[in-house]
Design a protein around this motif. Structure first.
Motif, PDB file in Angstrom:
ATOM      1  N   LEU A  91      -7.283  -3.661   4.885  1.00 44.49           N
ATOM      2  CA  LEU A  91      -7.883  -2.859   5.940  1.00 44.49           C
ATOM      3  C   LEU A  91      -6.771  -2.041   6.574  1.00 44.49           C
ATOM      4  O   LEU A  91      -5.774  -2.599   7.040  1.00 44.49           O
ATOM      5  N   GLU A  92      -6.915  -0.720   6.553  1.00 43.15           N
ATOM      6  CA  GLU A  92      -5.903   0.134   7.177  1.00 43.15           C
ATOM      7  C   GLU A  92      -5.952  -0.070   8.677  1.00 43.15           C
ATOM      8  O   GLU A  92      -6.999   0.032   9.307  1.00 43.15           O
ATOM      9  N   LYS A  93      -4.776  -0.362   9.271  1.00 40.72           N
ATOM     10  CA  LYS A  93      -4.715  -0.662  10.699  1.00 40.72           C
ATOM     11  C   LYS A  93      -4.138   0.478  11.534  1.00 40.72           C
ATOM     12  O   LYS A  93      -4.657   0.784  12.584  1.00 40.72           O
ATOM     13  N   ALA A  94      -3.024   1.069  11.092  1.00 38.59           N
ATOM     14  CA  ALA A  94      -2.372   2.088  11.918  1.00 38.59           C
ATOM     15  C   ALA A  94      -1.352   2.856  11.088  1.00 38.59           C
ATOM     16  O   ALA A  94      -0.938   2.422  10.022  1.00 38.59           O
ATOM     17  N   THR A  95      -0.935   4.003  11.634  1.00 41.14           N
ATOM     18  CA  THR A  95       0.162   4.760  11.059  1.00 41.14           C
ATOM     19  C   THR A  95       1.343   4.631  12.015  1.00 41.14           C
ATOM     20  O   THR A  95       1.233   4.969  13.190  1.00 41.14           O
ATOM     21  N   VAL A  96       2.452   4.102  11.501  1.00 34.99           N
ATOM     22  CA  VAL A  96       3.661   3.898  12.301  1.00 34.99           C
ATOM     23  C   VAL A  96       4.884   4.186  11.444  1.00 34.99           C
ATOM     24  O   VAL A  96       4.838   4.038  10.223  1.00 34.99           O
ATOM     25  N   ASP A  97       5.979   4.589  12.069  1.00 29.91           N
ATOM     26  CA  ASP A  97       7.259   4.778  11.367  1.00 29.91           C
ATOM     27  C   ASP A  97       7.123   5.482  10.020  1.00 29.91           C
ATOM     28  O   ASP A  97       7.677   5.048   9.022  1.00 29.91           O
ATOM     29  N   ALA A  98       6.378   6.560   9.986  1.00 30.57           N
ATOM     30  CA  ALA A  98       6.171   7.324   8.757  1.00 30.57           C
ATOM     31  C   ALA A  98       5.597   6.470   7.641  1.00 30.57           C
ATOM     32  O   ALA A  98       5.845   6.697   6.468  1.00 30.57           O
ATOM     33  N   PHE A 114       0.364  -8.605   7.332  1.00 33.30           N
ATOM     34  CA  PHE A 114       0.343  -7.175   7.609  1.00 33.30           C
ATOM     35  C   PHE A 114       1.434  -6.549   6.763  1.00 33.30           C
ATOM     36  O   PHE A 114       2.551  -7.074   6.674  1.00 33.30           O
ATOM     37  N   LEU A 115       1.117  -5.428   6.120  1.00 32.58           N
ATOM     38  CA  LEU A 115       2.055  -4.759   5.222  1.00 32.58           C
ATOM     39  C   LEU A 115       2.344  -3.356   5.709  1.00 32.58           C
ATOM     40  O   LEU A 115       1.436  -2.640   6.130  1.00 32.58           O
ATOM     41  N   LEU A 116       3.598  -2.957   5.617  1.00 31.37           N
ATOM     42  CA  LEU A 116       3.986  -1.586   5.919  1.00 31.37           C
ATOM     43  C   LEU A 116       4.207  -0.885   4.584  1.00 31.37           C
ATOM     44  O   LEU A 116       5.050  -1.294   3.786  1.00 31.37           O
ATOM     45  N   LEU A 117       3.424   0.158   4.334  1.00 30.40           N
ATOM     46  CA  LEU A 117       3.545   0.941   3.114  1.00 30.40           C
ATOM     47  C   LEU A 117       4.071   2.323   3.452  1.00 30.40           C
ATOM     48  O   LEU A 117       3.697   2.900   4.485  1.00 30.40           O
ATOM     49  N   ARG A 118       4.917   2.850   2.589  1.00 32.91           N
ATOM     50  CA  ARG A 118       5.430   4.215   2.732  1.00 32.91           C
ATOM     51  C   ARG A 118       5.318   4.925   1.397  1.00 32.91           C
ATOM     52  O   ARG A 118       5.404   4.302   0.340  1.00 32.91           O
ATOM     53  N   TRP A 124       3.312   5.295  -3.403  1.00 37.49           N
ATOM     54  CA  TRP A 124       3.272   4.310  -2.323  1.00 37.49           C
ATOM     55  C   TRP A 124       3.926   3.013  -2.749  1.00 37.49           C
ATOM     56  O   TRP A 124       3.856   2.619  -3.913  1.00 37.49           O
ATOM     57  N   ARG A 125       4.560   2.360  -1.768  1.00 37.71           N
ATOM     58  CA  ARG A 125       5.147   1.041  -2.027  1.00 37.71           C
ATOM     59  C   ARG A 125       5.162   0.253  -0.726  1.00 37.71           C
ATOM     60  O   ARG A 125       5.202   0.807   0.362  1.00 37.71           O
ATOM     61  N   VAL A 126       5.100  -1.072  -0.877  1.00 35.14           N
ATOM     62  CA  VAL A 126       5.179  -1.965   0.267  1.00 35.14           C
ATOM     63  C   VAL A 126       6.656  -2.098   0.621  1.00 35.14           C
ATOM     64  O   VAL A 126       7.461  -2.532  -0.202  1.00 35.14           O
ATOM     65  N   VAL A 127       7.024  -1.690   1.833  1.00 35.42           N
ATOM     66  CA  VAL A 127       8.435  -1.758   2.242  1.00 35.42           C
ATOM     67  C   VAL A 127       8.735  -2.962   3.125  1.00 35.42           C
ATOM     68  O   VAL A 127       9.892  -3.350   3.271  1.00 35.42           O
ATOM     69  N   ASP A 128       7.689  -3.547   3.736  1.00 38.78           N
ATOM     70  CA  ASP A 128       7.903  -4.727   4.567  1.00 38.78           C
ATOM     71  C   ASP A 128       6.570  -5.439   4.733  1.00 38.78           C
ATOM     72  O   ASP A 128       5.500  -4.827   4.631  1.00 38.78           O
ATOM     73  N   ASP A 129       6.653  -6.738   4.983  1.00 42.74           N
ATOM     74  CA  ASP A 129       5.444  -7.484   5.302  1.00 42.74           C
ATOM     75  C   ASP A 129       5.738  -8.425   6.459  1.00 42.74           C
ATOM     76  O   ASP A 129       6.885  -8.753   6.740  1.00 42.74           O
ATOM     77  N   HIS A 130       4.685  -8.788   7.151  1.00 43.89           N
ATOM     78  CA  HIS A 130       4.821  -9.707   8.289  1.00 43.89           C
ATOM     79  C   HIS A 130       3.630 -10.651   8.283  1.00 43.89           C
ATOM     80  O   HIS A 130       2.480 -10.215   8.242  1.00 43.89           O
ATOM     81  N   VAL A 131       3.939 -11.947   8.304  1.00 45.10           N
ATOM     82  CA  VAL A 131       2.907 -12.969   8.395  1.00 45.10           C
ATOM     83  C   VAL A 131       2.979 -13.525   9.811  1.00 45.10           C
ATOM     84  O   VAL A 131       3.931 -14.234  10.154  1.00 45.10           O
ATOM     85  N   PRO A 132       1.990 -13.181  10.639  1.00 49.28           N
ATOM     86  CA  PRO A 132       2.041 -13.656  12.024  1.00 49.28           C
ATOM     87  C   PRO A 132       1.829 -15.173  12.082  1.00 49.28           C
ATOM     88  O   PRO A 132       1.155 -15.741  11.233  1.00 49.28           O
ATOM     89  N   TRP A 146       7.876  -2.301  13.716  1.00 50.20           N
ATOM     90  CA  TRP A 146       6.654  -1.585  13.347  1.00 50.20           C
ATOM     91  C   TRP A 146       5.398  -2.373  13.665  1.00 50.20           C
ATOM     92  O   TRP A 146       4.330  -1.819  13.832  1.00 50.20           O
ATOM     93  N   PHE A 147       5.506  -3.697  13.778  1.00 55.21           N
ATOM     94  CA  PHE A 147       4.362  -4.543  14.067  1.00 55.21           C
ATOM     95  C   PHE A 147       4.092  -4.675  15.562  1.00 55.21           C
ATOM     96  O   PHE A 147       2.954  -4.890  15.973  1.00 55.21           O
ATOM     97  N   LYS A 148       5.105  -4.535  16.377  1.00 52.75           N
ATOM     98  CA  LYS A 148       4.999  -4.770  17.821  1.00 52.75           C
ATOM     99  C   LYS A 148       3.977  -3.857  18.504  1.00 52.75           C
ATOM    100  O   LYS A 148       3.316  -4.248  19.443  1.00 52.75           O
ATOM    101  N   GLY A 149       3.803  -2.651  18.032  1.00 53.06           N
ATOM    102  CA  GLY A 149       2.886  -1.715  18.657  1.00 53.06           C
ATOM    103  C   GLY A 149       1.478  -1.781  18.143  1.00 53.06           C
ATOM    104  O   GLY A 149       0.615  -1.009  18.546  1.00 53.06           O
ATOM    105  N   LEU A 150       1.189  -2.686  17.247  1.00 56.82           N
ATOM    106  CA  LEU A 150      -0.152  -2.776  16.648  1.00 56.82           C
ATOM    107  C   LEU A 150      -1.137  -3.471  17.565  1.00 56.82           C
ATOM    108  O   LEU A 150      -0.828  -4.460  18.189  1.00 56.82           O
ATOM    109  N   ASP A 151      -2.356  -2.958  17.594  1.00 56.47           N
ATOM    110  CA  ASP A 151      -3.440  -3.620  18.331  1.00 56.47           C
ATOM    111  C   ASP A 151      -4.266  -4.357  17.279  1.00 56.47           C
ATOM    112  O   ASP A 151      -4.637  -3.792  16.287  1.00 56.47           O
ATOM    113  N   ASP A 152      -4.562  -5.590  17.521  1.00 57.60           N
ATOM    114  CA  ASP A 152      -5.406  -6.336  16.580  1.00 57.60           C
ATOM    115  C   ASP A 152      -6.795  -5.912  16.777  1.00 57.60           C
ATOM    116  O   ASP A 152      -7.719  -5.916  16.970  1.00 57.60           O
TER     117      ASP A 152
END
Length: 152
Positions: A91-98, A114-118, A124-132, A146-152
Motif C-alpha cells: 500500500l503506497e503510504k507517502a512520498t518522502v526524500d525523493a 515499511f519500505l522506502l523505494l527510489r 525502482w529499488r528498495v533502499v531501506d526498510d523499517h519494521v516497527p 524517512w519514517f518519522k514523518g509518516l502518518d499511519d
C-alpha cells in the motif's frame, strides 16, 4: 518360414491400423516435426534486456522473495488483493526524500514493514526498510528519518 511371414505381415498391417483408431490417415498419424527457420525474430541482446527498467511491482516482488522466503509471493496492491496466507501486498503510504514509502504485509492483515523505494537509471529499488515494534514492545532499531514523518 511361415512364422517369419506372419511377423512381417503383422508389422506391415499394424502401421496403417494404428492410424485407424484416430480416424486419420497414416500420414496424419505421424508425429509432426517443428521446423524453425533462421528468419525468426532474434531475441534482444543481453544489454537491451538488462536495460529494462525495474517497475515498482518488480522491486516489491524481489523484496518479498528475499525477505519472506520462497513460499510467499507478492500479490500486488492491497486494495485489490484477496486473502492469501502466502500472499504479501503493498500500500503506497507517502512520498518522502525523493522516494516513495510502501507498507507491506498479508492482505487484510496488519503491516509487517515499511519500505522506502527510489527510482534511478535502472528503475525502482528498495533502499531501506523499517519494521516497527509491536504495540508496547521494545524498539529493536532506531526509527529512520524517512519514517518519522509518516502518518499511519
Amino acid at each position: 518360414m511361415r512364422r517369419t511371414s506372419r511377423i512381417v505381415v503383422a508389422l506391415l498391417v499394424s502401421g496403417p491400423l494404428g492410424a485407424c483408431g484416430s480416424g486419420s490417415s497414416p500420414e496424419e498419424a505421424r508425429p509432426s516435426v517443428l521446423v524453425t527457420t533462421s528468419a525468426a525474430a532474434p531475441s534482444p541482446p543481453a544489454a537491451a534486456r538488462s536495460a529494462a527498467r525495474v517497475s515498482v511491482a518488480e522491486a516489491l516482488s524481489r523484496y518479498v522473495t528475499a525477505t519472506y522466503g520462497g513460499d510467499h509471493r507478492y500479490v500486488g496492491d492491497c486494495a485489490g488483493a484477496r486473502p492469501d496466507p502466502r500472499g504479501v501486498c503493498s500500500l503506497e503510504k507517502a512520498t518522502v526524500d525523493a522516494g516513495t514509502v510502501y507498507a507491506v504485509g498479508a492482505p487484510y492483515s496488519e503491516v509487517d514493514a515499511f519500505l522506502l523505494l527510489r527510482a534511478d537509471a535502472a528503475g525502482w529499488r528498495v533502499v531501506d526498510d523499517h519494521v516497527p515494534p509491536e504495540m508496547g514492545g521494545p524498539t529493536n532499531e532506531p526509527e529512520p528519518d524517512w519514517f518519522k514523518g509518516l502518518d499511519d
